[in-house]
Structures are given as C-alpha cells and as structure tokens.
Design a protein around this motif. Structure first.
Motif, PDB file in Angstrom:
ATOM      1  N   THR A 194       0.838  -1.205   0.000  1.00 14.09           N
ATOM      2  CA  THR A 194       0.000   0.000   0.000  1.00 14.09           C
ATOM      3  C   THR A 194       0.870   1.250   0.000  1.00 14.09           C
ATOM      4  O   THR A 194       0.628   2.190  -0.765  1.00 14.09           O
ATOM      5  CB  THR A 194      -0.949  -0.027   1.214  1.00 14.09           C
ATOM      6  OG1 THR A 194      -1.765  -1.202   1.129  1.00 14.09           O
ATOM      7  CG2 THR A 194      -1.839   1.204   1.245  1.00 14.09           C
ATOM      8  N   PHE A 221       2.901   1.725  -3.458  1.00 10.44           N
ATOM      9  CA  PHE A 221       2.145   2.250  -4.588  1.00 10.44           C
ATOM     10  C   PHE A 221       1.839   3.745  -4.448  1.00 10.44           C
ATOM     11  O   PHE A 221       1.277   4.337  -5.356  1.00 10.44           O
ATOM     12  CB  PHE A 221       0.888   1.435  -4.842  1.00 10.44           C
ATOM     13  CG  PHE A 221       1.171   0.111  -5.534  1.00 10.44           C
ATOM     14  CD1 PHE A 221       2.092   0.019  -6.563  1.00 10.44           C
ATOM     15  CD2 PHE A 221       0.505  -1.036  -5.149  1.00 10.44           C
ATOM     16  CE1 PHE A 221       2.355  -1.184  -7.200  1.00 10.44           C
ATOM     17  CE2 PHE A 221       0.756  -2.250  -5.783  1.00 10.44           C
ATOM     18  CZ  PHE A 221       1.684  -2.325  -6.814  1.00 10.44           C
ATOM     19  N   ASP A 246       4.599   1.304 -10.942  1.00  9.33           N
ATOM     20  CA  ASP A 246       3.496   0.674 -11.665  1.00  9.33           C
ATOM     21  C   ASP A 246       3.235  -0.770 -11.270  1.00  9.33           C
ATOM     22  O   ASP A 246       2.148  -1.290 -11.513  1.00  9.33           O
ATOM     23  CB  ASP A 246       3.771   0.713 -13.171  1.00  9.33           C
ATOM     24  CG  ASP A 246       3.855   2.131 -13.697  1.00  9.33           C
ATOM     25  OD1 ASP A 246       3.126   2.997 -13.190  1.00  9.33           O
ATOM     26  OD2 ASP A 246       4.667   2.367 -14.616  1.00  9.33           O
ATOM     27  N   GLU A 247       4.251  -1.442 -10.702  1.00  7.83           N
ATOM     28  CA  GLU A 247       4.079  -2.851 -10.378  1.00  7.83           C
ATOM     29  C   GLU A 247       5.167  -3.323  -9.420  1.00  7.83           C
ATOM     30  O   GLU A 247       6.234  -2.735  -9.331  1.00  7.83           O
ATOM     31  CB  GLU A 247       4.080  -3.715 -11.645  1.00  7.83           C
ATOM     32  CG  GLU A 247       5.347  -3.590 -12.471  1.00  7.83           C
ATOM     33  CD  GLU A 247       5.238  -4.223 -13.847  1.00  7.83           C
ATOM     34  OE1 GLU A 247       4.166  -4.748 -14.206  1.00  7.83           O
ATOM     35  OE2 GLU A 247       6.241  -4.195 -14.567  1.00  7.83           O
ATOM     36  N   ARG A 306      -0.233  -4.927  -9.492  1.00  5.65           N
ATOM     37  CA  ARG A 306      -0.317  -3.543  -9.968  1.00  5.65           C
ATOM     38  C   ARG A 306      -1.323  -2.804  -9.093  1.00  5.65           C
ATOM     39  O   ARG A 306      -2.197  -3.440  -8.486  1.00  5.65           O
ATOM     40  CB  ARG A 306      -0.741  -3.512 -11.422  1.00  5.65           C
ATOM     41  CG  ARG A 306       0.332  -4.112 -12.335  1.00  5.65           C
ATOM     42  CD  ARG A 306      -0.071  -4.092 -13.787  1.00  5.65           C
ATOM     43  NE  ARG A 306       1.059  -4.462 -14.623  1.00  5.65           N
ATOM     44  CZ  ARG A 306       0.919  -5.091 -15.776  1.00  5.65           C
ATOM     45  NH1 ARG A 306      -0.277  -5.418 -16.238  1.00  5.65           N
ATOM     46  NH2 ARG A 306       1.992  -5.382 -16.487  1.00  5.65           N
ATOM     47  N   PRO A 307      -1.232  -1.489  -9.025  1.00  2.13           N
ATOM     48  CA  PRO A 307      -2.146  -0.739  -8.138  1.00  2.13           C
ATOM     49  C   PRO A 307      -3.625  -1.082  -8.357  1.00  2.13           C
ATOM     50  O   PRO A 307      -4.376  -1.198  -7.400  1.00  2.13           O
ATOM     51  CB  PRO A 307      -1.860   0.722  -8.476  1.00  2.13           C
ATOM     52  CG  PRO A 307      -0.438   0.724  -8.933  1.00  2.13           C
ATOM     53  CD  PRO A 307      -0.263  -0.588  -9.667  1.00  2.13           C
TER      54      PRO A 307
END
Length: 177
Positions: free
Chosen positions: A121, A124, A129-130, A171-172
């Motif tokens: 958490t 991001f 991006d990942e 990814r987010p």
C-alpha cells in the motif's frame, strides 16, 4: 525512529544494529535461509548479522523509494518477528521485488501477509506501476502468501538469480478495496 508503516498488529521500521539477535533468528535460521536467494544466504552469527544490518542502514538513504529493507515489529510487545524489503531484481535491475522473511516461530500467524500488504500500500504511493514476488516452486508458504496478497501469476523463469522461480506481479489496480 519514524515508522514506515503501521498496521493493526505490526510496525515496519528501519533496522537497527540492536536488532541483530532478533534478525539472526530470522536470517540465521536454516528454515528461512533454505528459501533465500544466493544474494543473502544464511547468516552465521550475531556479529555477521550486525554487519549485514549496518550495511543495510548505510545503503537505505541512497535507495530510490520504494526500495529498502525494514524490520517487522510486533506492536503489542515490540518484538522483531521478521523483515520485508523491496529491491531491484537482477540481472537488469528493472523489476522491483517484494520480499518477506519471518522468524519460523512466527509462521502461520498472518504476519507475512499483513506486513507485505502494508508495504505494498505504501509502495504504490511512490510512483511505481508494479511489484513482483519470486518464489521457488516448492516454497508452499511463499506461494500461499502471494495468493493471499492477490498477486497474479506471471510464469516461471530462470532469469532472476539463475534459479527456477515462480513469478507473481501486483499492480495498483489489482489491490482489493
């Protein structure tokens, strides 16, 4: 020392050399070291662990967030129960690897998932991006954790560390509410 992340039961914070005995119970454990990549390996004693922690402390300020290594501290008693990190994966240093290690006495309590979720958490929010996680195909605990984290299976590769590894990505947009 300002914590990086605080969850219901855990705090992620910078490592201290005072953590060497607790860290050795993690990184010196054959049960943990068996699954570590060749980059770290099993730590032999408290002095060696202290030297590793000093190295991590020296490297931390120069890393671009969200990269780093942090201790996992239990909120109710302040015990260090594990470590988490985000590092660039070899050989190309393009992909960010999320990793976690726990003292074997703390396995099965949900700490890996809780700490990793908190770190994800936060990560991001750092314009990435990942994140990837890699695990040996027979590391059932790690594979169960990546599934609890809702990471998506990407495939199997020997690209990273020269080992046959399962690769997972998050990814987010994959984060569950």
């Amino acid at each position: 020392m300002q914590p990086l992340v605080t969850t219901t039961r855990l705090t992620l914070r910078d490592w201290s050399t005072d953590d060497a005995p607790a860290a050795l119970a993690i990184y010196g454990s054959s049960e943990v070291a068996h699954w570590l990549t060749p980059v770290l390996g099993r730590i032999a004693d408290v002095d060696a662990m202290r030297a590793v922690l000093e190295q991590w402390q020296q490297e931390q300020p120069g890393l671009t967030p969200p990269q780093g290594r942090w201790a996992i501290e239990r909120n109710d008693d302040g015990a260090v129960v594990g470590g988490v990190g985000i590092r660039l994966l070899p050989p190309d240093a393009e992909d960010l690897e999320l990793s976690w290690q726990l003292n074997p006495d703390e396995w099965g309590k949900g700490y890996a998932t809780e700490a990793a979720r908190g770190l994800i958490t936060w990560a991001f929010t750092q314009d990435i991006d990942e994140l990837f996680a890699v695990a040996r195909p027979n590391n059932a605990r790690a594979l169960a954790t990546v599934k609890r984290l809702d990471m998506q299976w990407v495939g199997e590769t020997t690209k990273y560390y020269g080992l046959n590894l399962q690769v997972y990505r998050l990814r987010p947009g994959d984060l569950q509410g």
